[in-house]
Write an enzyme that holds these catalytic residues in place. Structure first.
Site, PDB file in Angstrom:
ATOM      1  N   LYS A   1       0.829  -1.212   0.000  1.00  0.00           N
ATOM      2  CA  LYS A   1       0.000   0.000   0.000  1.00  0.00           C
ATOM      3  C   LYS A   1       0.866   1.266   0.000  1.00  0.00           C
ATOM      4  CE  LYS A   1      -2.008   1.929   4.013  1.00  0.00           C
ATOM      5  NZ  LYS A   1      -1.649   3.328   3.979  1.00  0.00           N
ATOM      6  N   ASN A   2       1.820   1.319   0.916  1.00  0.00           N
ATOM      7  CA  ASN A   2       2.589   2.562   1.053  1.00  0.00           C
ATOM      8  C   ASN A   2       3.574   2.780  -0.090  1.00  0.00           C
ATOM      9  OD1 ASN A   2       1.168   3.068   3.329  1.00  0.00           O
ATOM     10  ND2 ASN A   2       2.877   2.824   4.768  1.00  0.00           N
TER      11      ASN A   2
ATOM     12  N   ARG B   1      -4.678  10.203   3.569  1.00  0.00           N
ATOM     13  CA  ARG B   1      -3.453  10.968   3.759  1.00  0.00           C
ATOM     14  C   ARG B   1      -2.645  11.097   2.463  1.00  0.00           C
ATOM     15  NH1 ARG B   1      -0.548  14.520   6.874  1.00  0.00           N
ATOM     16  NH2 ARG B   1       1.649  14.107   6.674  1.00  0.00           N
TER      17      ARG B   1
ATOM     18  N   CYS C   1      -5.952   8.206   8.706  1.00  0.00           N
ATOM     19  CA  CYS C   1      -6.213   7.764  10.081  1.00  0.00           C
ATOM     20  C   CYS C   1      -5.834   8.856  11.068  1.00  0.00           C
ATOM     21  CB  CYS C   1      -5.387   6.508  10.377  1.00  0.00           C
ATOM     22  SG  CYS C   1      -5.993   5.055   9.516  1.00  0.00           S
TER      23      CYS C   1
ATOM     24  N   ARG D   1       0.046  15.040  12.241  1.00  0.00           N
ATOM     25  CA  ARG D   1       0.364  14.850  10.823  1.00  0.00           C
ATOM     26  C   ARG D   1       0.395  16.163  10.034  1.00  0.00           C
ATOM     27  NH1 ARG D   1      -2.069   9.069   8.929  1.00  0.00           N
ATOM     28  NH2 ARG D   1      -0.028   8.927   8.025  1.00  0.00           N
ATOM     29  N   PRO D   2       1.272  17.113  10.415  1.00  0.00           N
ATOM     30  CA  PRO D   2       1.373  18.368   9.666  1.00  0.00           C
ATOM     31  C   PRO D   2       2.070  18.150   8.312  1.00  0.00           C
ATOM     32  CG  PRO D   2       3.046  18.296  11.375  1.00  0.00           C
ATOM     33  CD  PRO D   2       2.242  17.038  11.512  1.00  0.00           C
ATOM     34  N   ILE D   3       2.069  19.196   7.457  1.00  0.00           N
ATOM     35  CA  ILE D   3       2.726  19.061   6.150  1.00  0.00           C
ATOM     36  C   ILE D   3       3.789  20.144   5.943  1.00  0.00           C
ATOM     37  CG2 ILE D   3       0.863  17.812   4.977  1.00  0.00           C
ATOM     38  CD1 ILE D   3       0.007  20.529   3.735  1.00  0.00           C
ATOM     39  N   ASP D   4       4.276  20.712   7.067  1.00  0.00           N
ATOM     40  CA  ASP D   4       5.250  21.803   6.943  1.00  0.00           C
ATOM     41  C   ASP D   4       6.505  21.391   6.167  1.00  0.00           C
ATOM     42  OD1 ASP D   4       5.492  20.147   9.276  1.00  0.00           O
ATOM     43  OD2 ASP D   4       7.088  21.441  10.007  1.00  0.00           O
ATOM     44  N   LEU D   5       6.965  20.156   6.331  1.00  0.00           N
ATOM     45  CA  LEU D   5       8.196  19.737   5.648  1.00  0.00           C
ATOM     46  C   LEU D   5       7.963  19.571   4.146  1.00  0.00           C
ATOM     47  CD1 LEU D   5       9.478  17.141   8.293  1.00  0.00           C
ATOM     48  CD2 LEU D   5      10.174  19.528   8.009  1.00  0.00           C
TER      49      LEU D   5
ATOM     50  N   ASP E   1       3.837   1.573  12.136  1.00  0.00           N
ATOM     51  CA  ASP E   1       2.641   0.904  11.613  1.00  0.00           C
ATOM     52  C   ASP E   1       2.431  -0.486  12.220  1.00  0.00           C
ATOM     53  OD1 ASP E   1       2.042   3.039  10.055  1.00  0.00           O
ATOM     54  OD2 ASP E   1       2.725   2.173   8.169  1.00  0.00           O
TER      55      ASP E   1
ATOM     56  N   ILE F   1       6.785   8.348  16.713  1.00  0.00           N
ATOM     57  CA  ILE F   1       6.417   8.940  15.417  1.00  0.00           C
ATOM     58  C   ILE F   1       5.049   9.627  15.464  1.00  0.00           C
ATOM     59  CG2 ILE F   1       6.110   8.505  12.939  1.00  0.00           C
ATOM     60  CD1 ILE F   1       8.949   7.966  13.783  1.00  0.00           C
TER      61      ILE F   1
ATOM     62  N   ARG G   1      -9.008  -0.415   4.324  1.00  0.00           N
ATOM     63  CA  ARG G   1      -8.199   0.611   3.656  1.00  0.00           C
ATOM     64  C   ARG G   1      -6.823   0.074   3.292  1.00  0.00           C
ATOM     65  NH1 ARG G   1      -8.531   6.230   6.664  1.00  0.00           N
ATOM     66  NH2 ARG G   1      -6.887   6.469   5.134  1.00  0.00           N
TER      67      ARG G   1
HETATM   68  C1  UD1 Z   1       3.917   7.369   6.020  1.00  0.00           C
HETATM   69  C2  UD1 Z   1       3.087   6.106   5.889  1.00  0.00           C
HETATM   70  C3  UD1 Z   1       2.536   5.688   7.239  1.00  0.00           C
HETATM   71  C4  UD1 Z   1       3.670   5.531   8.230  1.00  0.00           C
HETATM   72  C5  UD1 Z   1       4.558   6.780   8.252  1.00  0.00           C
HETATM   73  C6  UD1 Z   1       5.796   6.622   9.120  1.00  0.00           C
HETATM   74  C7  UD1 Z   1       2.183   6.205   3.652  1.00  0.00           C
HETATM   75  C8  UD1 Z   1       0.979   6.346   2.798  1.00  0.00           C
HETATM   76  N1  UD1 Z   1       1.994   6.352   4.977  1.00  0.00           N
HETATM   77  O1  UD1 Z   1       3.055   8.388   6.508  1.00  0.00           O
HETATM   78  O2  UD1 Z   1       1.844   4.454   7.076  1.00  0.00           O
HETATM   79  O3  UD1 Z   1       3.159   5.316   9.522  1.00  0.00           O
HETATM   80  O4  UD1 Z   1       4.987   7.110   6.917  1.00  0.00           O
HETATM   81  O5  UD1 Z   1       6.535   5.533   8.699  1.00  0.00           O
HETATM   82  O6  UD1 Z   1       3.269   5.927   3.173  1.00  0.00           O
HETATM   83  N2  UD1 Z   1       5.801  15.351  10.068  1.00  0.00           N
HETATM   84  C9  UD1 Z   1       5.965  16.691  10.296  1.00  0.00           C
HETATM   85  N3  UD1 Z   1       5.889  17.539   9.236  1.00  0.00           N
HETATM   86  C10 UD1 Z   1       5.666  17.108   7.962  1.00  0.00           C
HETATM   87  C11 UD1 Z   1       5.513  15.721   7.746  1.00  0.00           C
HETATM   88  C12 UD1 Z   1       5.577  14.864   8.814  1.00  0.00           C
HETATM   89  O7  UD1 Z   1       6.175  17.121  11.427  1.00  0.00           O
HETATM   90  O8  UD1 Z   1       5.627  17.939   7.036  1.00  0.00           O
HETATM   91  C13 UD1 Z   1       5.847  14.407  11.221  1.00  0.00           C
HETATM   92  C14 UD1 Z   1       4.515  13.693  11.419  1.00  0.00           C
HETATM   93  O9  UD1 Z   1       3.641  14.455  12.208  1.00  0.00           O
HETATM   94  C15 UD1 Z   1       4.931  12.440  12.117  1.00  0.00           C
HETATM   95  C16 UD1 Z   1       6.298  12.140  11.499  1.00  0.00           C
HETATM   96  O10 UD1 Z   1       6.743  13.353  10.916  1.00  0.00           O
HETATM   97  O11 UD1 Z   1       5.102  12.670  13.491  1.00  0.00           O
HETATM   98  C17 UD1 Z   1       6.282  11.032  10.467  1.00  0.00           C
HETATM   99  O12 UD1 Z   1       5.462  11.395   9.395  1.00  0.00           O
HETATM  100  P1  UD1 Z   1       5.748  10.940   7.893  1.00  0.00           P
HETATM  101  O13 UD1 Z   1       7.031  10.190   7.841  1.00  0.00           O
HETATM  102  O14 UD1 Z   1       5.600  12.143   7.021  1.00  0.00           O
HETATM  103  O15 UD1 Z   1       4.561   9.921   7.639  1.00  0.00           O
HETATM  104  P2  UD1 Z   1       3.509   9.912   6.467  1.00  0.00           P
HETATM  105  O16 UD1 Z   1       4.185  10.180   5.161  1.00  0.00           O
HETATM  106  O17 UD1 Z   1       2.310  10.697   6.841  1.00  0.00           O
END
Ligand code: UD1
Length: 427
Positions: free
Chosen positions: A31-32, A101, A125, A130-134, A315, A337, A407
């Site tokens: 899936k991922n 997501r 979920c 789960r912010p998107i700042d990065l 996960d 995480i 899912r």
């Molecule tokens: C992906 C996986 C998810 C897995 C996760 C960690 C998919 C579809 N999903 O989720 O199953 O649990 O990796 O292995 O591949 N963060 C920030 N800012 C950002 C982005 C992330 O602070 O811009 C933080 C998140 O809040 C979290 C951590 O970084 O605490 C990990 O997130 P990230 O690695 O981005 O996970 P996802 O891509 O959402």
């Protein structure tokens, strides 16, 4: 969109525990890995074929989003053909974004293809902030102008020309790394991404992009060097097995004192998990392409801490918590995480588990026997953890809200009943 569950309303899974678990599972495609590939396919003004695609709700949902953008997606068995030549829109409706997501992966991909993108904050979920700042930081560094919407407005990103640059990630976010790869592939010149996530799914995505004509080097490391702006072409790629689904079945078999031969996903991506299972007393034999596990009686307690790859995968944390609920002694889990990923503990407690949570640490006093009852899935992996717990519990466990499980697992009842589990969907 084909959907085998269409018209069939599934709300719960029933598990009768303590059936002997023994058998072989060839795990579904990842899936991922496939979700970001589907987003990346829009970078090619043509056809991309992906094989071994899992028939799961998140894939159907991503197909729906791509169709709404003007692409055409056909899933034939496990082979998905995406024709992105007709892509005519760069705006994703709020309702679509909130379904999953991975919709955010289209931000970098659409920006690369159309130079513009309109998206909302993604759903998925509820396992933490789960912010998107990065993601935004990386895209801005490559020249994108981003306006975050107020209230119900979308986030708008635009760029006359993406430029290669150096991006330093302070944390190896999986999603941000993927979005940055898409933008860098479309950018002119060279991009260096420092501090990338190294998950096997990222490795697969890099190979997928290279197979389409991109040049991503450093694959598997935390520094990726991308030569952008190369012409992309039609391609065909086979996605690997799902290590998280595979890990779920390994853990379920270990917790239930069973025997499993897992194929379809390499053993490398589960090394951290199998090494903990060995410490806990399971017999594990691994080759590159298979994992065999046998466990008898109760396992011993262990301590784990989740982390970016190659750390213990977040996960599989909930499923491991289910296993620890029956292990001998006190186990600990540190969740590093996602801050809300302990929700399943309450449900496991209903089955008799003894779990105390303090901030990001869970202490689990293993019990000799769990007792089946009705529980509720709160997220995808938490739902799978409750199925695993049901296998280890005396009597019947009913897992409500099992749509979360759909899912990510193509058919969890099929896979586990093939190993002797007494499990079925309830209408
Ligand atoms: C992906 C996986 C998810 C897995 C996760 C960690 C998919 C579809 N999903 O989720 O199953 O649990 O990796 O292995 O591949 N963060 C920030 N800012 C950002 C982005 C992330 O602070 O811009 C933080 C998140 O809040 C979290 C951590 O970084 O605490 C990990 O997130 P990230 O690695 O981005 O996970 P996802 O891509 O959402």
């Amino acid at each position: 969109i084909e959907d085998k569950w269409e018209g069939f309303f599934l709300s719960a899974i029933e598990v009768r525990g303590l059936c002997p678990i023994k058998g072989e599972i060839t795990v579904q495609g990842s899936k991922n890995a496939v979700l970001p590939m589907m987003a990346g396919a829009v970078l090619n003004n043509g056809i991309t074929v992906i094989n071994n695609v899992p028939r799961i709700q998140d894939v159907f949902c991503m197909m729906g989003i791509l169709d709404s953008l003007g692409c055409s997606c056909v899933l034939d068995g496990h082979s998905l053909t995406i024709d992105a030549a007709g892509l005519s829109r760069f705006s994703i409706p709020k309702a679509e974004m909130e379904k999953m997501r991975s919709s955010i992966m289209l931000l970098g991909a659409l920006l690369g293809r159309c130079k513009e993108a309109e998206v909302y904050y993604p759903g998925g979920c509820m396992i933490g902030k789960r912010p998107i700042d990065l993601h935004l930081m990386a895209l801005e560094k490559m020249g994108a102008r981003i306006r975050e919407g107020q209230g119900d407005e979308p986030l708008r990103a635009s760029v006359p020309r993406l430029r290669g640059t150096v991006v330093d990630f302070p944390f190896p976010s999986v999603g941000a790394t993927e979005n940055a790869i898409f933008a860098a592939v479309a950018a002119s010149g060279k991009t260096v991404l420092n501090g990338c996530a190294k998950e096997p799914e990222i490795v697969e995505l890099c190979r997928f992009m290279n197979n389409m004509g991109a040049s991503v080097r450093g694959v598997g490391g935390d520094v990726l060097v991308i030569e952008g702006g190369l012409p992309l072409h039609d391609s065909e790629f086979t996605v690997g097995g799902d290590r998280i689904a595979g890990g779920t079945y390994l853990l379920a078999a270990a917790g239930a004192g069973g025997e499993i031969l897992l194929t379809g996903t390499g053993s490398q991506g589960l090394k951290t998990v199998t090494s903990v299972l060995k410490q806990m007393g399971a017999a594990v034999f691994e080759e590159e392409e298979l994992i065999y596990l046998k466990a008898a009686g109760r396992l011993s307690a262990a301590s784990i801490k989740t982390g970016p790859y190659p750390g213990f995968p977040t996960d599989l944390q909930s499923v491991m918590m289910a296993v620890m609920s029956r292990a001998r002694g006190i186990s600990t889990i540190e969740e590093k995480i996602f801050e809300s990923r302990f929700k399943t503990a309450n449900e496991l407690q209903k089955l008799g588990a003894e779990i105390v949570i303090e901030e990001d640490i869970a202490k689990i006093q293993g019990r000799p026997l769990l007792k089946g009852c009705e529980v509720n899935a709160w997220d995808l992996r938490g739902g799978a953890a409750l199925v695993a717990a049901g296998l280890m519990a005396e009597g019947t466990t009913i897992i409500q809200s099992c749509e979360y499980i759909m899912r990510g697992y193509e058919d969890i009842c099929r896979d586990l009943s093939g190993m002797g589990a007494c499990i079925r969907y309830m209408e």
